[in-house]
Design a protein around this motif. Sequence first.
Motif, mmCIF file in Angstrom:
data_model
loop_
_atom_site.group_PDB
_atom_site.id
_atom_site.type_symbol
_atom_site.label_atom_id
_atom_site.label_comp_id
_atom_site.label_asym_id
_atom_site.label_seq_id
_atom_site.Cartn_x
_atom_site.Cartn_y
_atom_site.Cartn_z
ATOM 1 N N VAL A 101 -23.997 -37.487 -14.219
ATOM 2 C CA VAL A 101 -23.868 -35.527 -13.377
ATOM 3 C C VAL A 101 -24.406 -35.018 -15.044
ATOM 4 O O VAL A 101 -25.454 -34.183 -15.184
ATOM 5 C CB VAL A 101 -23.097 -34.899 -13.307
ATOM 6 C CG1 VAL A 101 -23.351 -33.762 -12.927
ATOM 7 C CG2 VAL A 101 -22.710 -36.118 -11.902
ATOM 8 N N SER A 102 -23.461 -35.433 -15.471
ATOM 9 C CA SER A 102 -24.753 -34.486 -17.524
ATOM 10 C C SER A 102 -25.487 -34.915 -17.888
ATOM 11 O O SER A 102 -26.078 -33.521 -18.156
ATOM 12 C CB SER A 102 -23.011 -34.490 -18.252
ATOM 13 O OG SER A 102 -22.992 -35.214 -19.003
ATOM 14 N N GLU A 103 -25.768 -36.312 -18.057
ATOM 15 C CA GLU A 103 -27.419 -36.704 -18.323
ATOM 16 C C GLU A 103 -28.753 -35.739 -17.507
ATOM 17 O O GLU A 103 -28.989 -35.745 -17.866
ATOM 18 C CB GLU A 103 -27.370 -37.998 -18.065
ATOM 19 C CG GLU A 103 -26.141 -38.762 -19.253
ATOM 20 C CD GLU A 103 -26.713 -40.609 -18.999
ATOM 21 O OE1 GLU A 103 -27.457 -40.437 -19.376
ATOM 22 O OE2 GLU A 103 -25.677 -40.991 -18.582
ATOM 23 N N ILE A 104 -28.229 -35.865 -16.266
ATOM 24 C CA ILE A 104 -29.182 -35.671 -15.191
ATOM 25 C C ILE A 104 -29.220 -34.030 -14.791
ATOM 26 O O ILE A 104 -30.585 -33.660 -15.468
ATOM 27 C CB ILE A 104 -28.768 -35.637 -13.440
ATOM 28 C CG1 ILE A 104 -28.699 -37.066 -13.142
ATOM 29 C CG2 ILE A 104 -29.474 -34.807 -12.679
ATOM 30 C CD1 ILE A 104 -27.522 -37.207 -11.608
ATOM 31 N N ARG A 105 -27.973 -33.007 -15.456
ATOM 32 C CA ARG A 105 -28.114 -32.219 -15.765
ATOM 33 C C ARG A 105 -29.197 -31.379 -17.026
ATOM 34 O O ARG A 105 -29.830 -30.582 -16.812
ATOM 35 C CB ARG A 105 -27.177 -31.323 -15.881
ATOM 36 C CG ARG A 105 -26.782 -29.694 -16.098
ATOM 37 C CD ARG A 105 -25.606 -29.211 -16.600
ATOM 38 N NE ARG A 105 -25.021 -28.938 -14.509
ATOM 39 C CZ ARG A 105 -23.316 -30.308 -14.854
ATOM 40 N NH1 ARG A 105 -22.612 -30.186 -15.921
ATOM 41 N NH2 ARG A 105 -22.837 -30.580 -13.816
ATOM 42 N N GLU A 106 -29.027 -32.508 -17.821
ATOM 43 C CA GLU A 106 -29.375 -32.352 -18.922
ATOM 44 C C GLU A 106 -31.099 -32.748 -18.943
ATOM 45 O O GLU A 106 -31.752 -31.980 -19.799
ATOM 46 C CB GLU A 106 -29.032 -33.771 -20.170
ATOM 47 C CG GLU A 106 -29.644 -33.080 -21.847
ATOM 48 C CD GLU A 106 -29.000 -34.059 -23.247
ATOM 49 O OE1 GLU A 106 -28.811 -34.786 -24.034
ATOM 50 O OE2 GLU A 106 -28.560 -35.480 -21.867
ATOM 51 N N GLN A 107 -31.229 -33.272 -18.375
ATOM 52 C CA GLN A 107 -32.924 -34.311 -18.185
ATOM 53 C C GLN A 107 -33.166 -32.347 -17.500
ATOM 54 O O GLN A 107 -34.808 -32.226 -17.576
ATOM 55 C CB GLN A 107 -33.066 -35.173 -17.556
ATOM 56 C CG GLN A 107 -32.899 -36.350 -17.940
ATOM 57 C CD GLN A 107 -32.942 -37.762 -17.534
ATOM 58 O OE1 GLN A 107 -34.313 -38.238 -16.841
ATOM 59 N NE2 GLN A 107 -32.406 -38.317 -17.934
ATOM 60 N N ILE A 108 -32.216 -32.013 -16.116
ATOM 61 C CA ILE A 108 -33.524 -31.003 -15.795
ATOM 62 C C ILE A 108 -33.232 -30.039 -16.436
ATOM 63 O O ILE A 108 -34.431 -29.294 -16.210
ATOM 64 C CB ILE A 108 -32.311 -30.394 -13.960
ATOM 65 C CG1 ILE A 108 -32.388 -31.378 -13.066
ATOM 66 C CG2 ILE A 108 -32.697 -28.927 -13.634
ATOM 67 C CD1 ILE A 108 -31.434 -31.544 -12.419
ATOM 68 N N THR A 109 -32.620 -29.082 -16.995
ATOM 69 C CA THR A 109 -32.487 -28.225 -17.638
ATOM 70 C C THR A 109 -34.003 -28.463 -18.440
ATOM 71 O O THR A 109 -34.937 -27.756 -19.225
ATOM 72 C CB THR A 109 -31.422 -28.452 -18.941
ATOM 73 O OG1 THR A 109 -30.464 -28.045 -18.266
ATOM 74 C CG2 THR A 109 -31.308 -26.964 -19.784
ATOM 75 N N PHE A 110 -34.342 -29.386 -19.398
ATOM 76 C CA PHE A 110 -34.980 -29.956 -20.579
ATOM 77 C C PHE A 110 -36.568 -30.121 -19.547
ATOM 78 O O PHE A 110 -36.938 -29.241 -20.058
ATOM 79 C CB PHE A 110 -35.042 -31.700 -20.970
ATOM 80 C CG PHE A 110 -36.127 -31.550 -22.079
ATOM 81 C CD1 PHE A 110 -36.051 -30.905 -22.945
ATOM 82 C CD2 PHE A 110 -37.003 -32.875 -21.174
ATOM 83 C CE1 PHE A 110 -37.372 -31.486 -24.158
ATOM 84 C CE2 PHE A 110 -37.988 -32.998 -22.003
ATOM 85 C CZ PHE A 110 -38.192 -32.584 -23.648
#
Length: 125
Positions: A101-110
């Motif tokens: 989930v944190s990787e997905i959140r990081e990609q969306i934020t980017f």
Amino acid sequence: STPIKSSAASDVYKRQDMTSEIEIIATKIMMKAGENKNIALSGCAFSDAEKDIAKELCAYLEKNGINLTVAPSMMENGKAMTTVCNAEMIFFMEEIGKSNVSEIREQITFARQLNKKIGGAIVVA
């Protein structure tokens, strides 16, 4: 020989089922994309199932005038990051139970920091 025929018939059925699912997903992408013709498909490291789906989606969308470029692991892969930077819209694809989930959140934020339109997510079961 019956199980072989059964297995072959099952493989054909699965293939037809996947083709109709690809058409449904591609239609939804086209509706969401609107005038955007350069789309990126990103996510965490793609499994074989996700790679197969991405390949099918690319082929289907290309026939309909949309360039879908696959960009897995964009936070770790310079080529994928360039693809995302050049895209007009981004869709994400993740496999249930395989993504962080944190990787997905990081990609969306980017993607948001780049002011990219986020079209949605494809969840692979």
